[in-house]
Design a protein around this motif. Structure first.
Motif, mmCIF file in Angstrom:
data_model
loop_
_atom_site.group_PDB
_atom_site.id
_atom_site.type_symbol
_atom_site.label_atom_id
_atom_site.label_comp_id
_atom_site.label_asym_id
_atom_site.label_seq_id
_atom_site.Cartn_x
_atom_site.Cartn_y
_atom_site.Cartn_z
ATOM 1 N N ASP A 1 0.807 -1.213 0.000
ATOM 2 C CA ASP A 1 0.000 0.000 0.000
ATOM 3 C C ASP A 1 0.842 1.267 0.000
ATOM 4 O OD1 ASP A 1 -2.525 -1.143 -0.078
ATOM 5 O OD2 ASP A 1 -2.477 -1.569 2.067
ATOM 6 N N TRP A 2 2.122 1.169 0.308
ATOM 7 C CA TRP A 2 2.980 2.341 0.330
ATOM 8 C C TRP A 2 3.449 2.753 -1.078
ATOM 9 C CZ3 TRP A 2 4.385 -2.521 1.797
ATOM 10 C CH2 TRP A 2 5.410 -3.119 1.058
ATOM 11 N N LYS A 3 3.226 1.877 -2.061
ATOM 12 C CA LYS A 3 3.664 2.172 -3.434
ATOM 13 C C LYS A 3 2.728 3.181 -4.091
ATOM 14 C CE LYS A 3 6.912 -0.999 -4.509
ATOM 15 N NZ LYS A 3 8.056 -0.852 -5.374
ATOM 16 N N ILE A 4 3.251 3.926 -5.061
ATOM 17 C CA ILE A 4 2.438 4.877 -5.827
ATOM 18 C C ILE A 4 1.518 4.101 -6.752
ATOM 19 C CG2 ILE A 4 2.520 6.728 -7.542
ATOM 20 C CD1 ILE A 4 5.233 7.511 -6.399
ATOM 21 N N LYS A 5 0.272 4.525 -6.823
ATOM 22 C CA LYS A 5 -0.688 3.859 -7.704
ATOM 23 C C LYS A 5 -0.390 4.248 -9.148
ATOM 24 C CE LYS A 5 -5.645 3.300 -8.499
ATOM 25 N NZ LYS A 5 -5.393 2.155 -9.312
ATOM 26 N N LYS A 6 -0.390 3.226 -10.011
ATOM 27 C CA LYS A 6 -0.149 3.474 -11.430
ATOM 28 C C LYS A 6 -1.276 2.858 -12.239
ATOM 29 C CE LYS A 6 4.868 3.312 -11.084
ATOM 30 N NZ LYS A 6 6.066 2.574 -11.488
ATOM 31 N N ASP A 7 -1.683 3.580 -13.259
ATOM 32 C CA ASP A 7 -2.659 3.026 -14.193
ATOM 33 C C ASP A 7 -1.924 2.206 -15.248
ATOM 34 O OD1 ASP A 7 -4.823 4.114 -12.961
ATOM 35 O OD2 ASP A 7 -4.854 5.929 -14.199
ATOM 36 N N ALA A 8 -2.683 1.458 -16.037
ATOM 37 C CA ALA A 8 -2.095 0.685 -17.121
ATOM 38 C C ALA A 8 -1.472 1.620 -18.136
ATOM 39 C CB ALA A 8 -3.162 -0.174 -17.783
ATOM 40 N N PHE A 9 -0.327 1.212 -18.634
ATOM 41 C CA PHE A 9 0.364 2.031 -19.628
ATOM 42 C C PHE A 9 -0.300 1.818 -20.981
ATOM 43 C CE2 PHE A 9 3.690 2.535 -22.870
ATOM 44 C CZ PHE A 9 4.006 3.848 -22.638
ATOM 45 N N ARG A 10 -0.919 2.883 -21.486
ATOM 46 C CA ARG A 10 -1.580 2.818 -22.785
ATOM 47 C C ARG A 10 -0.971 3.878 -23.685
ATOM 48 N NH1 ARG A 10 -5.687 1.691 -19.175
ATOM 49 N NH2 ARG A 10 -6.675 -0.340 -19.537
ATOM 50 N N VAL A 11 -0.379 3.424 -24.767
ATOM 51 C CA VAL A 11 0.328 4.341 -25.661
ATOM 52 C C VAL A 11 -0.635 5.320 -26.306
ATOM 53 C CG1 VAL A 11 1.770 4.464 -27.721
ATOM 54 C CG2 VAL A 11 2.102 2.631 -26.089
ATOM 55 N N ARG A 12 -1.832 4.863 -26.618
ATOM 56 C CA ARG A 12 -2.791 5.751 -27.285
ATOM 57 C C ARG A 12 -3.196 6.929 -26.403
ATOM 58 N NH1 ARG A 12 -6.892 2.260 -31.031
ATOM 59 N NH2 ARG A 12 -5.275 1.262 -32.240
ATOM 60 N N SER A 13 -3.179 6.706 -25.091
ATOM 61 C CA SER A 13 -3.534 7.803 -24.200
ATOM 62 C C SER A 13 -2.465 8.887 -24.213
ATOM 63 C CB SER A 13 -3.733 7.287 -22.773
ATOM 64 O OG SER A 13 -2.506 6.813 -22.255
ATOM 65 N N LEU A 14 -1.261 8.532 -24.675
ATOM 66 C CA LEU A 14 -0.186 9.520 -24.777
ATOM 67 C C LEU A 14 -0.249 10.295 -26.091
ATOM 68 C CD1 LEU A 14 2.771 7.361 -23.437
ATOM 69 C CD2 LEU A 14 1.400 9.012 -22.182
ATOM 70 N N GLY A 15 -1.197 9.960 -26.927
ATOM 71 C CA GLY A 15 -1.368 10.689 -28.175
ATOM 72 C C GLY A 15 -0.712 10.002 -29.359
ATOM 73 N N VAL A 16 -0.262 8.765 -29.157
ATOM 74 C CA VAL A 16 0.367 8.018 -30.238
ATOM 75 C C VAL A 16 -0.673 7.089 -30.840
ATOM 76 C CG1 VAL A 16 2.217 6.398 -30.819
ATOM 77 C CG2 VAL A 16 2.551 8.103 -29.039
ATOM 78 N N GLY A 17 -0.629 6.905 -32.125
ATOM 79 C CA GLY A 17 -1.559 5.983 -32.756
ATOM 80 C C GLY A 17 -2.425 6.677 -33.781
ATOM 81 N N LYS A 18 -3.531 6.042 -34.100
ATOM 82 C CA LYS A 18 -4.411 6.578 -35.133
ATOM 83 C C LYS A 18 -5.088 7.862 -34.660
ATOM 84 C CE LYS A 18 -5.622 2.404 -37.616
ATOM 85 N NZ LYS A 18 -6.691 1.552 -38.065
ATOM 86 N N LYS A 19 -5.054 8.811 -35.515
ATOM 87 C CA LYS A 19 -5.769 10.057 -35.235
ATOM 88 C C LYS A 19 -7.157 9.946 -35.866
ATOM 89 C CE LYS A 19 -2.128 12.533 -33.807
ATOM 90 N NZ LYS A 19 -1.880 12.726 -32.451
#
Length: 132
Positions: free
Chosen positions: A34-52
């Motif tokens: 529980d002391w670790k930082i919460k991380k979401d799943a790494f999704r490349v599309r959420s970073l703006g990469v991929g199909k526009k």
């Protein structure tokens, strides 16, 4: 949540501060860390990469341009191939003409030689007939 487009101050504290109190609704972690930082799943599309997202008209225009490009490329290749084929055909035709000319010359010399040979035999026969 896209971390790349947000400024540092807009990112919720639970993603960047391990001491931030946890949300009671989430419960504790399964692995117990529980002391670790919460991380979401790494999704490349959420970073703006991929199909526009693009409109249907833009896609149709792009497809049309691609088709025109391929047709033009095919025309150029066909033209180049035709020029190459024409050059090869001309070379073959010239070689055939040259070969035929040489054959006629050989035949002419051969015919001349045969004629000479016939005359020689004829003279020989006449000579033998005279000697009798």
């Amino acid at each position: 949540m896209t971390l790349s487009t947000n400024e540092y101050y807009e990112i919720p504290k639970k993603y960047i501060n391990p001491l931030e109190p946890k949300d009671k609704g989430e419960g504790s972690r399964v692995n117990g860390k529980d002391w670790k930082i919460k991380k979401d799943a790494f999704r490349v599309r959420s970073l703006g990469v991929g199909k526009k997202k693009s409109s249907f008209k833009e896609r149709e225009l792009k497809k049309l341009q691609e088709i025109q490009y391929k047709e033009r490329l095919k025309e150029l290749k066909d033209e180049k191939e035709a020029i190459k084929k024409q050059r090869i055909d001309d070379l073959k035709r010239r070689r055939e003409i040259k070969e035929e000319k040489e054959r006629y010359e050989r035949m002419a010399t051969k015919m001349h030689a045969k004629k000479v040979e016939r005359l020689r035999k004829k003279e020989k026969r006449n000579k033998l007939l005279k000697e009798r």
